[in-house]
Motif scaffolding. Sequence first.
Motif, PDB file in Angstrom:
ATOM      1  N   MET A  11       0.846  -1.201   0.000  1.00  0.00           N
ATOM      2  CA  MET A  11       0.000   0.000   0.000  1.00  0.00           C
ATOM      3  C   MET A  11       0.879   1.248   0.000  1.00  0.00           C
ATOM      4  O   MET A  11       1.800   1.374   0.798  1.00  0.00           O
ATOM      5  CB  MET A  11      -0.898   0.012   1.232  1.00  0.00           C
ATOM      6  CG  MET A  11      -1.825   1.221   1.286  1.00  0.00           C
ATOM      7  SD  MET A  11      -2.787   1.269   2.828  1.00  0.00           S
ATOM      8  CE  MET A  11      -1.462   1.595   3.992  1.00  0.00           C
ATOM      9  N   SER A  12       0.584   2.162  -0.869  1.00  0.00           N
ATOM     10  CA  SER A  12       1.360   3.393  -0.965  1.00  0.00           C
ATOM     11  C   SER A  12       0.859   4.432   0.022  1.00  0.00           C
ATOM     12  O   SER A  12      -0.332   4.630   0.182  1.00  0.00           O
ATOM     13  CB  SER A  12       1.262   3.973  -2.377  1.00  0.00           C
ATOM     14  OG  SER A  12       1.891   5.227  -2.427  1.00  0.00           O
ATOM     15  N   GLU A  13       1.802   5.060   0.716  1.00  0.00           N
ATOM     16  CA  GLU A  13       1.456   6.142   1.619  1.00  0.00           C
ATOM     17  C   GLU A  13       1.765   7.495   0.989  1.00  0.00           C
ATOM     18  O   GLU A  13       1.671   8.513   1.636  1.00  0.00           O
ATOM     19  CB  GLU A  13       2.237   5.995   2.934  1.00  0.00           C
ATOM     20  CG  GLU A  13       1.665   4.962   3.885  1.00  0.00           C
ATOM     21  CD  GLU A  13       0.338   5.406   4.477  1.00  0.00           C
ATOM     22  OE1 GLU A  13      -0.673   4.738   4.172  1.00  0.00           O
ATOM     23  OE2 GLU A  13       0.302   6.393   5.195  1.00  0.00           O
ATOM     24  N   THR A  14       2.176   7.476  -0.272  1.00  0.00           N
ATOM     25  CA  THR A  14       2.535   8.719  -0.941  1.00  0.00           C
ATOM     26  C   THR A  14       1.326   9.304  -1.644  1.00  0.00           C
ATOM     27  O   THR A  14       0.342   8.621  -1.931  1.00  0.00           O
ATOM     28  CB  THR A  14       3.656   8.461  -1.957  1.00  0.00           C
ATOM     29  OG1 THR A  14       3.197   7.530  -2.941  1.00  0.00           O
ATOM     30  CG2 THR A  14       4.879   7.896  -1.269  1.00  0.00           C
ATOM     31  N   ALA A  15       1.425  10.583  -1.925  1.00  0.00           N
ATOM     32  CA  ALA A  15       0.444  11.284  -2.761  1.00  0.00           C
ATOM     33  C   ALA A  15      -0.986  11.097  -2.285  1.00  0.00           C
ATOM     34  O   ALA A  15      -1.867  10.712  -3.044  1.00  0.00           O
ATOM     35  CB  ALA A  15       0.576  10.837  -4.208  1.00  0.00           C
ATOM     36  N   ARG A  16      -1.207  11.327  -0.993  1.00  0.00           N
ATOM     37  CA  ARG A  16      -2.583  11.337  -0.505  1.00  0.00           C
ATOM     38  C   ARG A  16      -3.306  12.513  -1.154  1.00  0.00           C
ATOM     39  O   ARG A  16      -2.756  13.614  -1.297  1.00  0.00           O
ATOM     40  CB  ARG A  16      -2.627  11.470   1.019  1.00  0.00           C
ATOM     41  CG  ARG A  16      -1.857  10.411   1.773  1.00  0.00           C
ATOM     42  CD  ARG A  16      -2.302   9.006   1.480  1.00  0.00           C
ATOM     43  NE  ARG A  16      -3.650   8.713   1.984  1.00  0.00           N
ATOM     44  CZ  ARG A  16      -4.194   7.503   1.936  1.00  0.00           C
ATOM     45  NH1 ARG A  16      -3.540   6.493   1.386  1.00  0.00           N
ATOM     46  NH2 ARG A  16      -5.413   7.312   2.409  1.00  0.00           N
ATOM     47  N   VAL A  17      -4.531  12.296  -1.574  1.00  0.00           N
ATOM     48  CA  VAL A  17      -5.273  13.320  -2.295  1.00  0.00           C
ATOM     49  C   VAL A  17      -6.676  13.426  -1.731  1.00  0.00           C
ATOM     50  O   VAL A  17      -7.182  12.515  -1.068  1.00  0.00           O
ATOM     51  CB  VAL A  17      -5.341  13.010  -3.812  1.00  0.00           C
ATOM     52  CG1 VAL A  17      -3.954  13.052  -4.417  1.00  0.00           C
ATOM     53  CG2 VAL A  17      -6.020  11.670  -4.066  1.00  0.00           C
ATOM     54  N   ARG A  18      -7.324  14.538  -2.037  1.00  0.00           N
ATOM     55  CA  ARG A  18      -8.705  14.740  -1.622  1.00  0.00           C
ATOM     56  C   ARG A  18      -9.642  13.936  -2.530  1.00  0.00           C
ATOM     57  O   ARG A  18      -9.255  13.485  -3.609  1.00  0.00           O
ATOM     58  CB  ARG A  18      -9.057  16.225  -1.642  1.00  0.00           C
ATOM     59  CG  ARG A  18      -8.113  17.077  -0.811  1.00  0.00           C
ATOM     60  CD  ARG A  18      -8.552  18.526  -0.789  1.00  0.00           C
ATOM     61  NE  ARG A  18      -9.587  18.742   0.228  1.00  0.00           N
ATOM     62  CZ  ARG A  18     -10.271  19.874   0.356  1.00  0.00           C
ATOM     63  NH1 ARG A  18     -10.065  20.873  -0.502  1.00  0.00           N
ATOM     64  NH2 ARG A  18     -11.180  20.007   1.311  1.00  0.00           N
ATOM     65  N   ALA A  19     -10.866  13.797  -2.067  1.00  0.00           N
ATOM     66  CA  ALA A  19     -11.826  12.930  -2.757  1.00  0.00           C
ATOM     67  C   ALA A  19     -12.040  13.334  -4.214  1.00  0.00           C
ATOM     68  O   ALA A  19     -12.162  12.473  -5.089  1.00  0.00           O
ATOM     69  CB  ALA A  19     -13.146  12.938  -1.992  1.00  0.00           C
ATOM     70  N   ARG A  20     -12.093  14.626  -4.485  1.00  0.00           N
ATOM     71  CA  ARG A  20     -12.371  15.073  -5.858  1.00  0.00           C
ATOM     72  C   ARG A  20     -11.285  14.656  -6.836  1.00  0.00           C
ATOM     73  O   ARG A  20     -11.558  14.446  -8.020  1.00  0.00           O
ATOM     74  CB  ARG A  20     -12.570  16.582  -5.896  1.00  0.00           C
ATOM     75  CG  ARG A  20     -13.929  16.965  -5.352  1.00  0.00           C
ATOM     76  CD  ARG A  20     -14.281  18.417  -5.456  1.00  0.00           C
ATOM     77  NE  ARG A  20     -15.639  18.551  -4.939  1.00  0.00           N
ATOM     78  CZ  ARG A  20     -16.724  18.731  -5.682  1.00  0.00           C
ATOM     79  NH1 ARG A  20     -16.606  18.858  -6.985  1.00  0.00           N
ATOM     80  NH2 ARG A  20     -17.905  18.795  -5.126  1.00  0.00           N
ATOM     81  N   ALA A  21     -10.054  14.537  -6.358  1.00  0.00           N
ATOM     82  CA  ALA A  21      -8.975  14.101  -7.231  1.00  0.00           C
ATOM     83  C   ALA A  21      -9.135  12.637  -7.644  1.00  0.00           C
ATOM     84  O   ALA A  21      -8.508  12.191  -8.602  1.00  0.00           O
ATOM     85  CB  ALA A  21      -7.635  14.309  -6.541  1.00  0.00           C
ATOM     86  N   LEU A  22      -9.984  11.906  -6.924  1.00  0.00           N
ATOM     87  CA  LEU A  22     -10.247  10.504  -7.233  1.00  0.00           C
ATOM     88  C   LEU A  22     -11.521  10.322  -8.049  1.00  0.00           C
ATOM     89  O   LEU A  22     -11.879   9.198  -8.403  1.00  0.00           O
ATOM     90  CB  LEU A  22     -10.367   9.701  -5.934  1.00  0.00           C
ATOM     91  CG  LEU A  22      -9.126   9.673  -5.044  1.00  0.00           C
ATOM     92  CD1 LEU A  22      -9.469   9.100  -3.682  1.00  0.00           C
ATOM     93  CD2 LEU A  22      -8.013   8.872  -5.701  1.00  0.00           C
ATOM     94  N   GLY A  23     -12.210  11.427  -8.320  1.00  0.00           N
ATOM     95  CA  GLY A  23     -13.459  11.344  -9.067  1.00  0.00           C
ATOM     96  C   GLY A  23     -14.694  11.281  -8.199  1.00  0.00           C
ATOM     97  O   GLY A  23     -15.787  10.986  -8.688  1.00  0.00           O
TER      98      GLY A  23
END
Length: 367
Positions: A1-13
Amino acid sequence: MSETARVRARALGLAPGIFPPGAHNAITDVAGVRVGQVTLIEGDATRTGVTAIIPHPGNPFQDRVPAGLAVINGFGKLAGATQVAELGEIETPIVLTNTLAVGRAVEALVDWTLARPGNEQVTSVNAFVGETNDGRLNDIRARGVTREHVLAALEGAADGPVAEGCVGAGTGTMAFGWKGGIGTSSRLLPEALGGWRIGALVQANYGGVLTMDGIPVGHELGRWYLKEHTDRGDADGSVMVIIATDAPLSDRNLTRLATRAMAGLARTGAAFSDGSGDYALAFSTHPGVRRTAERRAHQAIIADWPNDRMSPLFQAAAEAVEEAVLNALTMATTVIGRDGRTGRRAKGEAIDLDALRAVLVRHGRGA
């Protein structure tokens, strides 16, 4: 599991609802609202913190904002709640922290309030402090939060973007079996509906069967409350929801607005379990409804948005709360701590964004 580049929900669609967010997609999109946070990560056991929300740049005690409170399951230690329910106003900033730090937070809020210019004759302060129990990852019995930490959060409050995930009062929290935390979001109404802004901030530490913008993520990733009829651990907890708006609302309609926040929690799959404290506080920053010293001393005409125009605000509140929870989960990182009950090493695993993306693609979302 990657712990890098956590993003907000909108960045995931993931973009729940119909209304657009504000510039920061945060509670601070409501002008004048400021947020300050202190994160405590010390040694191998302390994983906690403080989040403070200040409603406007003036003196909150002298220029009180109307407020409404909604409670779905009252398993909590919410300081100041009965006076808000009775008078329909708050007279201090709002502080969120862990369960055993409520007393110290109240003391700090009283000290902060008494020190404001113009409050030299004040002899009673109703400090508003919310909490969730972060004892799964934090040695809560060590009581790491101090008066100075609360004051630092208050003095450091600022507008603009708000840090999310494992920060402030969300440092040690869990949600739906994954690492939870602080999340925020906002919605803008079109001018035809008033042009008002709604902002939400959540301290997510609760459970159920995770649903993200209508997608059964918890089920598809194999982690949910009552799985195989034995797992109670993913439901108990608590959630604090704070809603700000610039619409000129009465405390009665703010109570109605706070109640609709629970629709946002329900959309995420909340169980509202027996051991969960589920609270929402809504307040208005509109100058026309502030309860200034002059207005409290004399009869005054107060602005009041009509009942039959409340529905768009209800919709916006539910949307902002739902997205705030999603942001808390997607921005959180894995935290290693120590269970405050057993003293054993504990792990709060962040939701795997790669696995989440795969689920979203299967449902026609994301990239």
